[in-house]
Design a protein around this motif. Structure first.
Motif, PDB file in Angstrom:
ATOM      1  N   ASN A   1       0.851  -1.184   0.000  1.00  0.00           N
ATOM      2  CA  ASN A   1       0.000   0.000   0.000  1.00  0.00           C
ATOM      3  C   ASN A   1       0.896   1.246   0.000  1.00  0.00           C
ATOM      4  O   ASN A   1       1.595   1.501   0.974  1.00  0.00           O
ATOM      5  CB  ASN A   1      -0.920  -0.015   1.224  1.00  0.00           C
ATOM      6  N   TYR A   2       0.867   1.982  -1.100  1.00  0.00           N
ATOM      7  CA  TYR A   2       1.678   3.197  -1.249  1.00  0.00           C
ATOM      8  C   TYR A   2       0.826   4.450  -1.046  1.00  0.00           C
ATOM      9  O   TYR A   2      -0.378   4.449  -1.310  1.00  0.00           O
ATOM     10  CB  TYR A   2       2.309   3.261  -2.648  1.00  0.00           C
ATOM     11  N   THR A   3       1.484   5.529  -0.621  1.00  0.00           N
ATOM     12  CA  THR A   3       0.870   6.844  -0.523  1.00  0.00           C
ATOM     13  C   THR A   3       1.680   7.819  -1.357  1.00  0.00           C
ATOM     14  O   THR A   3       2.913   7.762  -1.374  1.00  0.00           O
ATOM     15  CB  THR A   3       0.799   7.322   0.943  1.00  0.00           C
ATOM     16  N   ILE A   4       0.962   8.704  -2.034  1.00  0.00           N
ATOM     17  CA  ILE A   4       1.579   9.792  -2.789  1.00  0.00           C
ATOM     18  C   ILE A   4       1.291  11.066  -1.995  1.00  0.00           C
ATOM     19  O   ILE A   4       0.129  11.354  -1.691  1.00  0.00           O
ATOM     20  CB  ILE A   4       0.984   9.898  -4.203  1.00  0.00           C
TER      21      ILE A   4
ATOM     22  N   THR B   1      -2.338  14.337   0.685  1.00  0.00           N
ATOM     23  CA  THR B   1      -1.909  12.954   0.482  1.00  0.00           C
ATOM     24  C   THR B   1      -3.012  12.168  -0.222  1.00  0.00           C
ATOM     25  O   THR B   1      -4.187  12.497  -0.136  1.00  0.00           O
ATOM     26  CB  THR B   1      -1.593  12.239   1.824  1.00  0.00           C
ATOM     27  N   GLU B   2      -2.584  11.135  -0.900  1.00  0.00           N
ATOM     28  CA  GLU B   2      -3.502  10.205  -1.553  1.00  0.00           C
ATOM     29  C   GLU B   2      -2.933   8.809  -1.299  1.00  0.00           C
ATOM     30  O   GLU B   2      -1.823   8.486  -1.750  1.00  0.00           O
ATOM     31  CB  GLU B   2      -3.569  10.517  -3.047  1.00  0.00           C
ATOM     32  N   SER B   3      -3.672   8.000  -0.567  1.00  0.00           N
ATOM     33  CA  SER B   3      -3.163   6.679  -0.202  1.00  0.00           C
ATOM     34  C   SER B   3      -3.906   5.575  -0.947  1.00  0.00           C
ATOM     35  O   SER B   3      -4.760   5.841  -1.786  1.00  0.00           O
ATOM     36  CB  SER B   3      -3.272   6.475   1.315  1.00  0.00           C
ATOM     37  N   ASP B   4      -3.537   4.339  -0.624  1.00  0.00           N
ATOM     38  CA  ASP B   4      -4.170   3.129  -1.171  1.00  0.00           C
ATOM     39  C   ASP B   4      -3.838   2.884  -2.638  1.00  0.00           C
ATOM     40  O   ASP B   4      -4.715   2.608  -3.450  1.00  0.00           O
ATOM     41  CB  ASP B   4      -5.689   3.153  -0.966  1.00  0.00           C
ATOM     42  N   TRP B   5      -2.563   2.945  -2.981  1.00  0.00           N
ATOM     43  CA  TRP B   5      -2.082   2.635  -4.327  1.00  0.00           C
ATOM     44  C   TRP B   5      -1.273   1.353  -4.299  1.00  0.00           C
ATOM     45  O   TRP B   5      -0.551   1.081  -3.345  1.00  0.00           O
ATOM     46  CB  TRP B   5      -1.174   3.748  -4.852  1.00  0.00           C
TER      47      TRP B   5
ATOM     48  N   ILE C   1       3.821   1.916 -12.730  1.00  0.00           N
ATOM     49  CA  ILE C   1       2.440   2.367 -12.807  1.00  0.00           C
ATOM     50  C   ILE C   1       1.766   2.078 -11.477  1.00  0.00           C
ATOM     51  O   ILE C   1       1.745   0.936 -11.023  1.00  0.00           O
ATOM     52  CB  ILE C   1       1.678   1.666 -13.956  1.00  0.00           C
ATOM     53  N   LEU C   2       1.254   3.149 -10.860  1.00  0.00           N
ATOM     54  CA  LEU C   2       0.507   2.989  -9.623  1.00  0.00           C
ATOM     55  C   LEU C   2      -0.979   3.079  -9.940  1.00  0.00           C
ATOM     56  O   LEU C   2      -1.394   3.881 -10.788  1.00  0.00           O
ATOM     57  CB  LEU C   2       0.887   4.067  -8.607  1.00  0.00           C
ATOM     58  N   MET C   3      -1.749   2.228  -9.271  1.00  0.00           N
ATOM     59  CA  MET C   3      -3.203   2.234  -9.410  1.00  0.00           C
ATOM     60  C   MET C   3      -3.815   2.049  -8.033  1.00  0.00           C
ATOM     61  O   MET C   3      -3.170   1.529  -7.120  1.00  0.00           O
ATOM     62  CB  MET C   3      -3.657   1.109 -10.347  1.00  0.00           C
ATOM     63  N   LYS C   4      -5.059   2.434  -7.899  1.00  0.00           N
ATOM     64  CA  LYS C   4      -5.739   2.331  -6.617  1.00  0.00           C
ATOM     65  C   LYS C   4      -5.968   0.866  -6.244  1.00  0.00           C
ATOM     66  O   LYS C   4      -6.290   0.029  -7.099  1.00  0.00           O
ATOM     67  CB  LYS C   4      -7.076   3.076  -6.651  1.00  0.00           C
ATOM     68  N   GLN C   5      -5.777   0.571  -4.952  1.00  0.00           N
ATOM     69  CA  GLN C   5      -5.969  -0.795  -4.446  1.00  0.00           C
ATOM     70  C   GLN C   5      -7.357  -1.334  -4.805  1.00  0.00           C
ATOM     71  O   GLN C   5      -7.507  -2.518  -5.101  1.00  0.00           O
ATOM     72  CB  GLN C   5      -5.761  -0.832  -2.924  1.00  0.00           C
ATOM     73  N   ALA C   6      -8.365  -0.467  -4.806  1.00  0.00           N
ATOM     74  CA  ALA C   6      -9.729  -0.900  -5.126  1.00  0.00           C
ATOM     75  C   ALA C   6      -9.845  -1.420  -6.560  1.00  0.00           C
ATOM     76  O   ALA C   6     -10.778  -2.173  -6.873  1.00  0.00           O
ATOM     77  CB  ALA C   6     -10.705   0.258  -4.901  1.00  0.00           C
TER      78      ALA C   6
END
Length: 128
Positions: free
Chosen positions: A9-12, A59-63, A105-110
Motif C-alpha cells: 500500500n503506497y501513498t503519494i 496525500t492520496e493513499s491506497d495505491w 504504474i501505480l493504481m488504486k488498491q480498489a
C-alpha cells in the motif's frame, strides 16, 4: 510485456517545493520510493506505513504498483500506451513514474482485481 506486481500500500504525498529531502526518505530501504521536485511542489511516494505526512500539504493513499520488467531503451515508443490504453478503456486511473531504466504504474488498491484482469486479457504477463 512482463509486469511485476507489488501489492504494498503506497501513498503519494505533496509537500512545499522547498521541502528538504527528509532523513526518513534517505534511510528508507523499500523496493520502490520516489521523490520529485518541481518549482510548484515536492512529491514523495513511499509505502504508506513508512511515509511521514506530518508536513504534507495533501496525500492520496491506497495505491499498488506495477513495474515494467527489464531495462527500457529510450528509443522504445508506446510502452506506457500499451498499458494505459486498456486500463483507460475500463476507466482505471493510473499514476505513472518513469526512471532511467523503466516505468512504474501505480493504481488504486480498489482497482487491483480489475486491473490484473484487464492487463492479462490485453496480453501482459504479471508476476508477483
Amino acid at each position: 510485456m512482463q509486469l511485476k506486481l507489488d501489492k504494498t500500500n503506497y501513498t503519494i504525498a505533496k509537500f512545499h517545493p522547498d521541502f528538504p529531502v527528509p532523513t526518513w526518505f534517505q534511510t528508507e530501504a523499500s523496493q520502490f520510493k520516489s521523490i520529485t521536485y518541481t518549482d510548484e511542489e515536492c512529491s514523495i511516494i513511499l509505502p504508506t506505513e513508512r511515509l511521514d505526512t506530518a508536513e504534507a500539504q495533501s496525500t492520496e493513499s491506497d495505491w499498488f504498483l506495477l513495474k515494467i520488467e527489464g531495462i527500457l531503451d529510450f528509443s522504445l515508443t508506446g510502452i506506457l500506451s500499451k498499458i494505459a490504453t486498456p486500463l483507460a478503456e475500463k476507466e482505471i486511473s493510473i499514476f505513472a513514474v518513469s526512471t532511467y531504466n523503466t516505468d512504474y504504474i501505480l493504481m488504486k488498491q480498489a482497482d487491483l482485481d480489475r486491473a490484473i484482469t484487464t492487463l492479462t486479457t490485453a496480453g501482459h504477463q504479471i508476476t508477483e
